[in-house]
Design a protein around this motif. Structure first.
Motif, PDB file in Angstrom:
ATOM      1  N   GLN A 195       0.807  -1.234   0.000  1.00 12.38           N
ATOM      2  CA  GLN A 195       0.000   0.000   0.000  1.00 12.38           C
ATOM      3  C   GLN A 195       0.842   1.288   0.000  1.00 12.38           C
ATOM      4  N   GLU A 196       2.182   1.152  -0.125  1.00 14.46           N
ATOM      5  CA  GLU A 196       3.023   2.362  -0.040  1.00 14.46           C
ATOM      6  C   GLU A 196       2.665   3.395  -1.112  1.00 14.46           C
ATOM      7  N   CYS A 197       2.240   2.901  -2.289  1.00 11.21           N
ATOM      8  CA  CYS A 197       1.951   3.829  -3.395  1.00 11.21           C
ATOM      9  C   CYS A 197       0.887   4.850  -2.994  1.00 11.21           C
ATOM     10  N   VAL A 198      -0.052   4.426  -2.169  1.00  7.55           N
ATOM     11  CA  VAL A 198      -1.146   5.316  -1.768  1.00  7.55           C
ATOM     12  C   VAL A 198      -0.578   6.495  -0.965  1.00  7.55           C
ATOM     13  N   GLU A 199       0.311   6.159  -0.042  1.00  4.45           N
ATOM     14  CA  GLU A 199       0.915   7.185   0.812  1.00  4.45           C
ATOM     15  C   GLU A 199       1.864   8.092   0.006  1.00  4.45           C
ATOM     16  N   ASP A 200       2.604   7.502  -0.942  1.00  3.68           N
ATOM     17  CA  ASP A 200       3.511   8.319  -1.761  1.00  3.68           C
ATOM     18  C   ASP A 200       2.725   9.369  -2.537  1.00  3.68           C
ATOM     19  N   MET A 201       1.605   8.951  -3.108  1.00  5.55           N
ATOM     20  CA  MET A 201       0.807   9.910  -3.892  1.00  5.55           C
ATOM     21  C   MET A 201       0.181  10.947  -2.962  1.00  5.55           C
ATOM     22  N   ARG A 202      -0.273  10.495  -1.802  1.00  9.26           N
ATOM     23  CA  ARG A 202      -0.878  11.425  -0.839  1.00  9.26           C
ATOM     24  C   ARG A 202       0.112  12.536  -0.464  1.00  9.26           C
ATOM     25  N   LYS A 203       1.358  12.125  -0.248  1.00  9.97           N
ATOM     26  CA  LYS A 203       2.386  13.099   0.135  1.00  9.97           C
ATOM     27  C   LYS A 203       2.594  14.130  -0.979  1.00  9.97           C
ATOM     28  N   ALA A 204       2.611  13.632  -2.221  1.00 13.09           N
ATOM     29  CA  ALA A 204       2.787  14.561  -3.354  1.00 13.09           C
ATOM     30  C   ALA A 204       1.611  15.537  -3.415  1.00 13.09           C
ATOM     31  N   PHE A 205       0.406  15.038  -3.183  1.00 12.97           N
ATOM     32  CA  PHE A 205      -0.770  15.927  -3.201  1.00 12.97           C
ATOM     33  C   PHE A 205      -0.676  16.969  -2.074  1.00 12.97           C
ATOM     34  N   GLU A 206      -0.130  16.558  -0.948  1.00 14.55           N
ATOM     35  CA  GLU A 206      -0.034  17.495   0.181  1.00 14.55           C
ATOM     36  C   GLU A 206       0.928  18.648  -0.159  1.00 14.55           C
ATOM     37  N   ARG A 207       2.060  18.313  -0.793  1.00 13.48           N
ATOM     38  CA  ARG A 207       3.007  19.380  -1.189  1.00 13.48           C
ATOM     39  C   ARG A 207       2.336  20.344  -2.166  1.00 13.48           C
ATOM     40  N   ARG A 208       1.552  19.761  -3.078  1.00 12.59           N
ATOM     41  CA  ARG A 208       0.878  20.601  -4.080  1.00 12.59           C
ATOM     42  C   ARG A 208      -0.193  21.459  -3.423  1.00 12.59           C
ATOM     43  N   ARG A 209      -0.871  20.886  -2.437  1.00 10.90           N
ATOM     44  CA  ARG A 209      -1.895  21.652  -1.713  1.00 10.90           C
ATOM     45  C   ARG A 209      -1.244  22.884  -1.067  1.00 10.90           C
ATOM     46  N   ASP A 210      -0.114  22.652  -0.382  1.00 12.88           N
ATOM     47  CA  ASP A 210       0.552  23.773   0.290  1.00 12.88           C
ATOM     48  C   ASP A 210       0.962  24.844  -0.721  1.00 12.88           C
ATOM     49  N   LEU A 211       1.467  24.373  -1.861  1.00 10.57           N
ATOM     50  CA  LEU A 211       1.916  25.313  -2.893  1.00 10.57           C
ATOM     51  C   LEU A 211       0.753  26.128  -3.443  1.00 10.57           C
ATOM     52  N   ILE A 212      -0.313  25.447  -3.824  1.00  9.68           N
ATOM     53  CA  ILE A 212      -1.409  26.174  -4.481  1.00  9.68           C
ATOM     54  C   ILE A 212      -2.102  27.123  -3.501  1.00  9.68           C
ATOM     55  N   VAL A 213      -2.215  26.732  -2.252  1.00 10.37           N
ATOM     56  CA  VAL A 213      -2.869  27.616  -1.282  1.00 10.37           C
ATOM     57  C   VAL A 213      -2.035  28.890  -1.122  1.00 10.37           C
ATOM     58  N   SER A 214      -0.697  28.739  -1.024  1.00 13.70           N
ATOM     59  CA  SER A 214       0.115  29.940  -0.816  1.00 13.70           C
ATOM     60  C   SER A 214       0.052  30.839  -2.057  1.00 13.70           C
ATOM     61  N   LEU A 215       0.015  30.262  -3.252  1.00  4.60           N
ATOM     62  CA  LEU A 215      -0.036  31.095  -4.465  1.00  4.60           C
ATOM     63  C   LEU A 215      -1.414  31.731  -4.644  1.00  4.60           C
ATOM     64  N   ALA A 216      -2.448  30.989  -4.269  1.00  2.00           N
ATOM     65  CA  ALA A 216      -3.815  31.514  -4.432  1.00  2.00           C
ATOM     66  C   ALA A 216      -4.036  32.729  -3.539  1.00  2.00           C
ATOM     67  N   LYS A 217      -3.360  32.736  -2.404  1.00  2.00           N
ATOM     68  CA  LYS A 217      -3.523  33.868  -1.468  1.00  2.00           C
ATOM     69  C   LYS A 217      -2.963  35.161  -2.052  1.00  2.00           C
ATOM     70  N   GLU A 218      -2.077  35.013  -3.053  1.00  3.09           N
ATOM     71  CA  GLU A 218      -1.491  36.214  -3.669  1.00  3.09           C
ATOM     72  C   GLU A 218      -2.368  36.784  -4.771  1.00  3.09           C
ATOM     73  N   ILE A 219      -3.421  36.080  -5.136  1.00  4.14           N
ATOM     74  CA  ILE A 219      -4.277  36.595  -6.215  1.00  4.14           C
ATOM     75  C   ILE A 219      -5.293  37.572  -5.613  1.00  4.14           C
ATOM     76  N   PRO A 220      -5.232  38.817  -6.052  1.00  5.26           N
ATOM     77  CA  PRO A 220      -6.107  39.817  -5.453  1.00  5.26           C
ATOM     78  C   PRO A 220      -7.573  39.410  -5.573  1.00  5.26           C
ATOM     79  N   GLY A 221      -8.313  39.567  -4.504  1.00  5.23           N
ATOM     80  CA  GLY A 221      -9.763  39.315  -4.565  1.00  5.23           C
ATOM     81  C   GLY A 221     -10.175  37.882  -4.281  1.00  5.23           C
ATOM     82  N   TRP A 222      -9.248  36.946  -4.364  1.00  5.23           N
ATOM     83  CA  TRP A 222      -9.628  35.553  -4.093  1.00  5.23           C
ATOM     84  C   TRP A 222      -9.699  35.308  -2.588  1.00  5.23           C
ATOM     85  N   LYS A 223     -10.724  34.565  -2.188  1.00  7.68           N
ATOM     86  CA  LYS A 223     -10.781  34.119  -0.794  1.00  7.68           C
ATOM     87  C   LYS A 223     -10.674  32.600  -0.805  1.00  7.68           C
ATOM     88  N   VAL A 224      -9.740  32.071  -0.014  1.00  6.09           N
ATOM     89  CA  VAL A 224      -9.541  30.614  -0.030  1.00  6.09           C
ATOM     90  C   VAL A 224      -9.549  30.030   1.386  1.00  6.09           C
TER      91      VAL A 224
END
Ligand code: PMP
Ligand code: GLU
Length: 397
Positions: free
Chosen positions: A286-315
């Protein structure tokens, strides 16, 4: 003269699939579109699962499989439910279908009579409302916006239940918001449902493994509701197997039997090869499930921080799935040249045309004023898409 039935005329086309198709067409025409519309893991299916499918072909799994799925797969699903969710089901209570999508639809078709009310917390995945309409039920939408992290309260649920309520649908981690209900929140929702013994609960657990809170509890684990609980899940998201089309439901035997009867008349059992692949997914490492989850978590952190820089967006900070659902109504009423943004749908189209980023209008999820971005794509794509969105948005006056 049209030969199309009212049933189909009344149905909205799937906005997620339509937007993805549109972005594929633009790409084919040479436009460099970043497709953040469809929600599916961008990873390949793990090797050991693909090998199991090849072995199944060699071993001549080429005949009609049983309608509800091979017994060995249903056993593997029961073991998975026990091991990962602490749920005890027998193979007679499992029906395997063409993705979680078919089993959600089967469950509704098998239990909803014309005019029955089906409660859907919204924002919700595009297909819920349309499936209820197909079953001739009446969708009852309970709205929870960004200010309540898109989660309905027990009070809202209680107020929506009437003597005609047949089913309550529930999806946590949620598509499209990424919100995850806590154990306490689920306990409070369960308490409401305990007071209404004639209401069936349809729990869509398809994103259970994609969460950033160390395990997402589910309403499906509410022991007191077990005799009126239908659990839907599948391999699409956890094992990057969207194209294999394997999902299932676990339900009281009477409901499972009804779904199997339905399926026996219009699809039969799902692809034998895909079933053997899904069995390997549940039985293998089942390691593949956790590996993909970790990648999604890094992407989540990235997109949330970038979305906060877009004027007018609330996230919000989504705690599961792979979607960001920003509130973008600050752009309504803005203009670019002679183009006016009148709805979030106009803004989504503007982003497609101007920024070449495909998103989905929140309206498709019963939440106009929002849009959905799937971040199941590379970190480079996420950075570039958010840069383009910010630049295009800044041009709007
Ligand atoms: N439920 C939800 C909430 C989803 O997002 C999806 C994927 N679109 C499904 C069910 C269906 O998944 P599949 O049919 O691929 O198993
Ligand atoms: N989960 C995906 C989405 O919501 C799949 C597409 C679909 O079936 O709607 O985009």
């Amino acid at each position: 003269m049209s030969f199309i039935s009212e049933r189909v005329n009344n149905l909205a086309a799937s906005a997620t699939l339509a937007m993805s198709q549109k972005s594929a067409e633009l790409r084919a025409a040479g436009i460099d579109v970043i497709n953040m519309s469809i929600g599916e893991p961008d990873f390949n299916t793990p090797e050991f699962i693909k090998e199991a499918a090849k072995d199944a072909i060699t071993a001549n799994f080429s005949h009609y499989p049983p309608v509800a799925g091979y017994l060995s797969l249903r056993e593997a699903i029961c073991e998975k439910l026990e091991r990962e969710n602490g749920l005890h089901y027998t193979p007679a209570q499992i029906v395997v279908g063409n993705g979680a999508k078919q089993e959600l639809c089967n469950a509704l078709l098998a239990t909803v009579n014309p005019g029955d009310e089906v409660i859907i917390p919204v924002p919700a995945w595009v297909s819920y409302v349309e499936m209820v309409k197909l079953a001739e039920g009446k969708p009852v939408l309970v709205y929870a916006g960004l200010e309540q992290d898109f989660k309905i309260t027990p009070g809202q649920l209680e107020a929506a239940i009437t003597p005609r309520t047949r089913v309550v649908m529930f999806n946590s981690p949620s598509n499209p918001t990424g919100s995850v209900y806590t154990k306490d929140e689920l306990a409070a929702i369960t308490e409401v449902l305990e007071r209404h013994p004639n209401v069936l609960v349809l729990a869509d657990d398809i994103y259970e493994h994609i969460n950033y809170v160390g395990g997402a509890p589910s309403i499906s684990q509410s022991e007191s509701l077990k005799d009126r609980m239908v659990v839907v899940n599948g391999v699409s998201k956890a094992y990057a197997m969207t194209g294999w089309r394997i999902g299932y439901l676990a339900a009281p035997a009477e409901i499972a039997k009804a779904c199997s009867k339905l399926q026996g008349q219009y699809t039969s059992g799902v692809s034998s090869i895909a079933q053997k692949a899904a069995e390997a997914a549940y039985r293998g490492p089942q390691e593949c499930v956790e590996d993909m989850r970790k990648a999604f978590e890094r992407r989540r952190d990235l997109i949330v921080s970038l979305a906060k820089e877009i004027p007018g967006w609330k996230v919000n900070k989504p705690e599961g799935a792979f979607y960001l659902f920003p509130e973008v109504s600050a752009y309504i009423g803005k203009k670019y040249g002679d183009k006016e943004i009148r709805t979030s749908g106009d803004y989504v189209l503007y982003l497609l045309e101007e920024a070449h980023v495909a998103a989905v209008d929140g309206d498709a999820f019963c939440a106009p004023g929002y849009l959905r971005l799937s971040y199941a794509t590379s970190e480079d794509n996420i950075r570039e898409a958010m840069r383009r969105i910010r630049e295009a948005s800044e041009k709007l006056q």
